[in-house]
Design a protein around this motif. Structure first.
Motif, mmCIF file in Angstrom:
data_model
loop_
_atom_site.group_PDB
_atom_site.id
_atom_site.type_symbol
_atom_site.label_atom_id
_atom_site.label_comp_id
_atom_site.label_asym_id
_atom_site.label_seq_id
_atom_site.Cartn_x
_atom_site.Cartn_y
_atom_site.Cartn_z
ATOM 1 N N THR A 264 0.831 -1.204 0.000
ATOM 2 C CA THR A 264 0.000 0.000 0.000
ATOM 3 C C THR A 264 0.869 1.259 0.000
ATOM 4 N N HIS A 265 0.673 2.150 -1.034
ATOM 5 C CA HIS A 265 -0.202 2.039 -2.186
ATOM 6 C C HIS A 265 0.599 1.798 -3.474
ATOM 7 N N ALA A 266 1.918 1.862 -3.377
ATOM 8 C CA ALA A 266 2.777 1.609 -4.533
ATOM 9 C C ALA A 266 4.059 0.962 -4.039
ATOM 10 N N ALA A 267 4.710 0.198 -4.929
ATOM 11 C CA ALA A 267 5.925 -0.514 -4.532
ATOM 12 C C ALA A 267 6.933 -0.550 -5.668
ATOM 13 N N LYS A 268 8.211 -0.516 -5.292
ATOM 14 C CA LYS A 268 9.326 -0.767 -6.197
ATOM 15 C C LYS A 268 10.181 -1.860 -5.565
#
Length: 603
Positions: free
Chosen positions: A89-93
Motif C-alpha cells: 500500500t499504495h505503490a511498490a518498487k
C-alpha cells in the motif's frame, strides 16, 4: 492471477517476519544497493504506521524501505522463480540485490515479479522493497499532498479511515514450471439436479502441452472429467453452494506433456447462481436478504495488516450476531478472507478502492464542491485509467469465489455531478466484459438523490449510504424516519430495482448512557437502528441491511473523530456494544430472507 500454493508441481516459501526498515528521509541515495543503515525492524504483514513510537514514521509522506535476505532453495534450479506480494500500500518498487526488478501501483491487489534471471538456486539474495502510501488526484483512492508553513509535506485524503501504508499482507518466494497454468476462470450454473462448471485454463510458456481437468466432490470422489483448455463439466446430483451452507468441489487443472504432468493447480469451486430479477436479489433462484456490515481491515498495532486470528474471530462474531454478509469497504480484502467466506457460506459484496471520488464531501454537509469532481483538477482521464486497472485486478483476482455475489465499483462517488456518467459508463462496460455473471453496484452518497443521480441506470442494485438521524436530523429520529422513508420510496419509484442499505449507523461511545435521547449513547444507537429497521420492513423491494460498521476503526486526526470512528457494533478490540444483542435477535430471526416472507422468499 492464481494465488500461490503448494501443488505437486509448485512450491513456495513465506517471507513473512521482521524486515529491516527505515524512511527515505533517513537513508542515503540508492539505499537498495547495500544493507539498510538502520536498527529498525518492521513486521510483515502489518502496516508500519503504528508499529513504532515515532510521529515521523506514522505520518510519513514518501518512500519507506523494507529489506531482508532471502535464501533460494537449492532444488529450484530448473524452475521459474518469482516474488509474489499479496499487497503493498499504495505503490511498490522491488530490488533484487542492486537491480530494480519491478513495480506496482495499487495498494490492495497482488502482483508478481519474475526473478528467475536474477537469483540462483541454493544462493541468498538481498531483497529490498520501497513502499509509498502517497495519494494524489490520479491515484485510487485519491488524495493530495501539501507543503505546510514548516516546509514539511503532509497527506490529505478524502476518505474517513486512516491511510495505513506498508506491506500489510504476505510476501512469498514461489516457483512454477516454465510451461505452466497461468490462470483459471470458472463460472457455474445448474438446472434441476444437474450442475454445470464452465472453465477456461490459460497456459503460458514455450511448449504447447495438453490440458486435463477433473472435478472432485467434498469426499474426494471424481464426479466429472474433461480434456482441453476450455469446456463444460456436467455434475449429476449437484450439491449447491448456499448462503450459510457452503459446499465446495475441487477443480484440478493439469498441463501435460504426453502422459507426464508438467503443472498442476487445484481450485475450490462452489456451484451457485446469482441474479437480479425485477426488485429481487436471487441466489440459486431464491430471494436473498442481506444482513451484515460494512467492515474494515483494521486492528490495533497491525493497522491493515492481515491477521488470521482476527479474521477467524470476526467471522465467528458475525455468525453469533446472525450476519450473513459483508461489504469489503472500501477496498479488496485479503484473499484469505474470501476463501474463509467461501468455506463458511458468507456472502460478500466485493468493492474496489475507489473511495473519495467526491469533492462535495470536502464542501461539508452543504454538498457544494470547491471545484467539479470530474475535471482535470481532480478525477480526470488518468484517474479513470487507474480506476479501470483496479477493476481489472479486483475482478481477475476474485471472480472464482462463490461467496462474491456483487461488484461494488465505488463508494460514495459524486454520481450527482456532471461528468459522472462519462466517467463511470466505460468502467461499467469494462466490469461487465470481465464478469458478465454478477450484478454491479456503487454505494450512493447522501448528496446523490433519486432526483439528481446521473448513473443509477447503468447498475443493477441501488446501494444506499444514509445517515438520517445522525448527520441529518441528528437526535430527531421522528424526522429522520420521514426522511428515510421518502428517500427509499423515491428510489423504488425511479428505478424499479432492488434497494438495500450499505451504510447506516451512529457513533457510539461504549459505556455512555442516558435516560434522555442523546447522541453518542448506547441507547441512541439502539433507537437509531430500530428506526431504520422499522422503515426497511415497510418495503418489499428492500433486499438488505449492512450496518456501518462492524467494529470501531482508526481514522484521520480530524477533530470530529475522537479515537477513531465509533459507529461499530463492536469496539475496535471486538467487545459488543448494547445494540449487538438487539441485532442478534433481529437477524437470527430473519435467516436470510425479507421480513414477512416464507423460506422460499414468497409473501
Amino acid at each position: 492471477m492464481l494465488k500461490p500454493k503448494m501443488t505437486p508441481t509448485r512450491e513456495l516459501v513465506s517471507l513473512d517476519g521482521t524486515w529491516r526498515f527505515d524512511l527515505d528521509s533517513r537513508l542515503g541515495q540508492r539505499p537498495w544497493e547495500a544493507p539498510l543503515d538502520t536498527s529498525l525492524e518492521a513486521a510483515v504483514p502489518a502496516s508500519y504506521n503504528d508499529l513504532f513510537v515515532d510521529e515521523e514514521i506514522r505520518n510519513h509522506v514518501g518512500w519507506a524501505y523494507y529489506q531482508r535476505m532471502v535464501q533460494v532453495p537449492r532444488g529450484w534450479g530448473a524452475e521459474r522463480i518469482y516474488l509474489r506480494f499479496d499487497a503493498a500500500t499504495h505503490a511498490a518498487k522491488v530490488y533484487v540485490d542492486d537491480v530494480f526488478v519491478g513495480e506496482h501501483v495499487g495498494g490492495y491487489t497482488p502482483f508478481a515479479i519474475d526473478v528467475t534471471d536474477h537469483v540462483d538456486a541454493g544462493q541468498p539474495f538481498r531483497l529490498t522493497v520501497a513502499v509509498s502510501g502517497d495519494l494524489t488526484n490520479e491515484t485510487i483512492p485519491p488524495g493530495k499532498i501539501e507543503v505546510g508553513m514548516t516546509g514539511r509535506q503532509s497527506q490529505t485524503y478524502f476518505h474517513d479511515f486512516y491511510n495505513y501504508a506498508g506491506l500489510a499482507r504476505s510476501v512469498w518466494l514461489c516457483t512454477t514450471p516454465h510451461d505452466r497454468i497461468e490462470d483459471v476462470v470458472v463460472t457455474t450454473d445448474y438446472e434441476g439436479a444437474d450442475g454445470a462448471v464452465t472453465y477456461r485454463a490459460d497456459v503460458a510458456g514455450s511448449g504447447s502441452g495438453a490440458v486435463r481437468v477433473s472435478l472432485a466432490d467434498a469426499d474426494g470422489a471424481v464426479v466429472a472429467e474433461a480434456t482441453g483448455a476450455s469446456g463444460v463439466l456436467s455434475v449429476t446430483d449437484v450439491t449447491l453452494w448456499k448462503p450459510g451452507s457452503a459446499y465446495l468441489y475441487d477443480l484440478t487443472v493439469e498441463l501435460l506433456d504426453g502422459d507426464a504432468v508438467i503443472d498442476s493447480y487445484t481450485l475450490p469451486v462452489g456451484v451457485r447462481t446469482v441474479e437480479v430479477r425485477g426488485t429481487q436479489f436471487l441466489i440459486n433462484g431464491e430471494r436473498f436478504y442481506f444482513t451484515g456490515f460494512g467492515k474494515h481491515e483494521d486492528t490495533p498495532v497491525r493497522g491493515k495488516g492481515h491477521d488470521d486470528a482476527y479474521m477467524v474471530h470476526d467471522f465467528h462474531l458475525m455468525d453469533w450476531i446472525g450476519a450473513n454478509s459483508f461489504r469489503t469497504s472500501h477496498y479488496p480484502y485479503a484473499e484469505e478472507v474470501l476463501e474463509f467466506a467461501d468455506r463458511h457460506g458468507i456472502v460478500v459484496i466485493d468493492e474496489t478502492a475507489a473511495v473519495g471520488l467526491n469533492m462535495g464531501v470536502v464542501g461539508g454537509m452543504s454538498g457544494t464542491p470547491p471545484f467539479p469532481t470530474f475535471s482535470e483538477q481532480y478525477a480526470n482521464d488518468i484517474t479513470q485509467a487507474a480506476h479501470a486497472q483496479h477493476i481489472r485486478e479486483l475482478i481477475t483476482r476474485d471472480r472464482n469465489h462463490p461467496s462474491v455475489v456483487m461488484w461494488c465499483l465505488a463508494n460514495e462517488p459524486a454520481s450527482n455531478e456532471d461528468g459522472a456518467r462519462e466517467y463511470f459508463e466505460p468502467l461499467v462496460t469494462l466490469a461487465r466484459e470481465l464478469d458478465p455473471t454478477r450484478p454491479m453496484a456503487y454505494a450512493l452518497v447522501m448528496f446523490a438523490t433519486f432526483e439528481n443521480d446521473q448513473c443509477i441506470d447503468l447498475f443493477d442494485v441501488v446501494c444506499m449510504n444514509r445517515y438520517y438521524g445522525w448527520y441529518v436530523a441528528s437526535g430527531d429520529l421522528a424526522t429522520a424516519e420521514m426522511y428515510l422513508a421518502g428517500d427509499i420510496k423515491g428510489w423504488i419509484e425511479r428505478t424499479g430495482k432492488p434497494i438495500m442499505m450499505t451504510e447506516y449507523g451512529a457513533d457510539t461511545m461504549e459505556g455512555l448512557h442516558s435516560v434522555h435521547t442523546q447522541v453518542w449513547t448506547e441507547e441512541y444507537q439502539r433507537d437509531y437502528l430500530e428506526m431504520n429497521h422499522r422503515v426497511f420492513d415497510r418495503f418489499p423491494e428492500f433486499v438488505g441491511e449492512q450496518i456501518w460498521n462492524f467494529a470501531d476503526f482508526a481514522t484521520t486526526n480530524a477533530i470530529h473523530r475522537v479515537g477513531g470512528n465509533k459507529k461499530g457494533v463492536f469496539t475496535r478490540d471486538r467487545r459488543p456494544k448494547s445494540v449487538a444483542f438487539d441485532l442478534r435477535k433481529r437477524w437470527t430471526g430473519l435467516a436470510g430472507r425479507k421480513p414477512g416472507t416464507d423460506a422460499s422468499g414468497q409473501g
